[in-house]
Enzyme design. Structure first.
Site, PDB file in Angstrom:
ATOM      1  N   HIS A 107      -1.244  -4.377   5.700  1.00 15.58           N
ATOM      2  CA  HIS A 107      -2.742  -4.233   6.061  1.00 15.58           C
ATOM      3  C   HIS A 107      -3.492  -4.789   4.960  1.00 15.58           C
ATOM      4  CE1 HIS A 107      -1.917  -0.355   4.902  1.00 15.58           C
ATOM      5  NE2 HIS A 107      -3.168  -0.441   4.028  1.00 15.58           N
ATOM      6  N   GLU A 108      -2.863  -5.197   3.721  1.00 15.77           N
ATOM      7  CA  GLU A 108      -3.636  -5.540   2.587  1.00 15.77           C
ATOM      8  C   GLU A 108      -3.333  -7.210   2.430  1.00 15.77           C
ATOM      9  OE1 GLU A 108      -2.772  -3.119  -0.934  1.00 15.77           O
ATOM     10  OE2 GLU A 108      -3.253  -1.236   0.050  1.00 15.77           O
ATOM     11  N   CYS A 166     -15.222   5.446  13.786  1.00 20.69           N
ATOM     12  CA  CYS A 166     -14.805   5.397  15.193  1.00 20.69           C
ATOM     13  C   CYS A 166     -13.881   6.199  15.613  1.00 20.69           C
ATOM     14  CB  CYS A 166     -14.696   3.815  15.365  1.00 20.69           C
ATOM     15  SG  CYS A 166     -13.978   3.533  17.219  1.00 20.69           S
ATOM     16  N   HIS A 183       5.327   4.799   2.725  1.00 20.20           N
ATOM     17  CA  HIS A 183       5.480   5.972   3.783  1.00 20.20           C
ATOM     18  C   HIS A 183       6.438   5.192   5.130  1.00 20.20           C
ATOM     19  CE1 HIS A 183       3.342   9.326   2.166  1.00 20.20           C
ATOM     20  NE2 HIS A 183       2.306   8.615   2.042  1.00 20.20           N
ATOM     21  N   GLY A 202      -7.597  11.620  -0.970  1.00 17.63           N
ATOM     22  CA  GLY A 202      -6.461  12.076  -0.809  1.00 17.63           C
ATOM     23  C   GLY A 202      -6.180  13.264   0.421  1.00 17.63           C
ATOM     24  N   ASP A 237      -3.453  13.034 -13.949  1.00 17.18           N
ATOM     25  CA  ASP A 237      -2.122  12.736 -13.194  1.00 17.18           C
ATOM     26  C   ASP A 237      -1.032  13.320 -14.078  1.00 17.18           C
ATOM     27  OD1 ASP A 237      -1.677  10.451 -10.619  1.00 17.18           O
ATOM     28  OD2 ASP A 237       0.022  11.198 -11.845  1.00 17.18           O
ATOM     29  N   CYS A 280       0.823  -1.100  -0.242  1.00 17.73           N
ATOM     30  CA  CYS A 280       0.022  -0.147   0.100  1.00 17.73           C
ATOM     31  C   CYS A 280       0.958   1.258  -0.009  1.00 17.73           C
ATOM     32  CB  CYS A 280      -0.894   0.093   1.354  1.00 17.73           C
ATOM     33  SG  CYS A 280      -1.883   1.517   1.620  1.00 17.73           S
ATOM     34  N   ILE A 296     -13.544  11.069   2.833  1.00 18.64           N
ATOM     35  CA  ILE A 296     -13.705   9.802   3.086  1.00 18.64           C
ATOM     36  C   ILE A 296     -12.520   9.027   4.028  1.00 18.64           C
ATOM     37  CG2 ILE A 296     -13.702   7.750   1.592  1.00 18.64           C
ATOM     38  CD1 ILE A 296     -16.170   9.459   0.937  1.00 18.64           C
ATOM     39  N   CYS A 312     -13.734   0.251  18.251  1.00 24.20           N
ATOM     40  CA  CYS A 312     -14.087  -0.027  19.825  1.00 24.20           C
ATOM     41  C   CYS A 312     -15.381  -0.563  20.190  1.00 24.20           C
ATOM     42  CB  CYS A 312     -13.837   1.226  20.575  1.00 24.20           C
ATOM     43  SG  CYS A 312     -15.243   2.375  20.178  1.00 24.20           S
ATOM     44  N   THR A 368       0.713   3.648   2.144  1.00 24.66           N
ATOM     45  CA  THR A 368       1.066   3.549   3.599  1.00 24.66           C
ATOM     46  C   THR A 368       2.281   2.817   3.745  1.00 24.66           C
ATOM     47  OG1 THR A 368      -1.265   3.754   4.177  1.00 24.66           O
ATOM     48  CG2 THR A 368       0.307   3.275   5.916  1.00 24.66           C
TER      49      THR A 368
END
Length: 343
Positions: free
Chosen positions: A63-64, A107, A43, A263, A195, A38, A286, A93, A40
């Protein structure tokens, strides 16, 4: 077990041995078969300012994913050993106002798999059974491994009615490209994506974009004229986090248009608020995926003919993770898949 972990506060990840996780009463243990890289994770690999402030060290990330349930807690119902599952990476939670109202994606106490707690770049992952999602047999492991970003694209694209509408997508990363396919699948008229990355714009064309526009060479206004769009776009999906892209989107929107923002622009980004106010624009932020309406919609779209296969561009064994991350960092890839079956 093997895992890709951040072991020191520096760029990169390390394939190392870590302790196998334990299963709680309401948890499932998943033997991972495929994961995807990802933005993320990029990063985290780069160890940028966000990662330095967010990621605990040491910790394995990711996490994918998709895999098979191999162990369950004694309170788990609705799953069986051997079920093939992916899972919601936002662990909520269950007690705050939004959770109790069925709005778990909002959450305020969310904990992220592979961000705030141990992740899926490992042979085994333990998550609450509530977060696991069964994968139908006709959906491949590679596709199931990208349900997390596919869910981001689905949540964003389906925030507003797209039937017969003209849609502008800014940012041709994998999520923006998948949003192209979703918008066309559900009945949008013109789907234009912008792009400056020609490789990814070509992927967007393969996914059904009416026009894929390199804004460093081509004017969005000229494209709108070519498409006989006299009034502007009805729906905008901002996927880039680039201030100039958002500014251009505001200028190109029709009065009464609707914008979904996935984004993340810089904190002090300035925009022309007259474009928002005098045009009567609706802007919606989102985050993540709606639990679990987004997941059901993803499956339904794939079962009704949505083709995401062009976005799956590169595959690597997990031992070749450095090459996999280099491919992702190059910008000339769609989704990059890691195979854990030989780990």
């Amino acid at each position: 077990m093997k895992a890709l972990a951040k072991l020191e506060r520096a760029p990169g990840l390390t394939l190392t041995d870590v302790k196998k996780p334990e299963v709680g009463h309401n948890d499932v243990m998943i033997r991972i078969t495929r994961t995807a890289i990802c933005g993320t994770d990029i990063h985290i690999w780069k160890w940028d300012d966000w990662a330095q402030k967010t990621i605990p060290v040491p910790m394995h990330v990711g996490h994918e994913y998709v895999g098979e349930i191999v162990e369950m807690g004694q309170e788990v119902r609705g799953f069986a050993i051997g079920d093939r599952v992916s899972g919601e990476g936002h662990i909520t939670c269950g007690f705050c106002r939004n959770c109790r109202a069925g709005r778990r994606h909002l959450c305020r106490n969310t904990v992220g798999v592979g961000v705030n707690r141990e992740g899926a770049f490992a042979e085994y992952l333990v998550i609450p059974a509530f977060n696991a999602f069964k994968i139908p047999p006709e959906i491949s492991d590679d596709l199931a491994a990208i349900f997390d970003p596919f869910g981001n694209a689905t949540h964003t694209a389906l925030s507003f009615n797209l039937v017969g509408e003209d849609v502008l997508i800014t940012g041709a990363g994998p999520i923006g490209i998948m949003a192209v396919a979703i918008a066309k699948h559900v009945g949008a008229r013109n789907v234009v994506i912008t792009d400056v990355n020609d490789y990814r714009l070509e992927l967007a064309r393969k996914m059904g974009a009416t026009r894929a526009v390199n804004v460093s060479r081509e004017s969005l206004r000229d494209v709108m004229a070519d498409l006989h769009m006299a009034e502007g776009f009805d729906v905008g999906l901002e996927m880039s986090g680039v201030p100039s892209a958002f500014t251009g989107m505001l200028e190109a929107m029709n009065h009464g248009g609707k914008i979904a923002l996935l984004g993340i622009p810089p904190a002090q980004t300035a925009i022309d608020w007259t474009q928002v106010i005098f045009k009567g624009l609706e802007i919606k932020g989102i985050y993540g995926r709606e639990m679990f309406e987004t997941w059901y919609k993803m499956v339904a779209m794939l079962q009704s003919g949505l083709d995401l296969s062009p976005i799956l561009t590169h595959h690597f064994k997990v031992d070749d993770y450095r090459e996999a991350f280099a491919t992702m960092l190059s910008g000339e890839s769609g989704k990059v898949i890691l195979d854990w079956t030989a780990a």
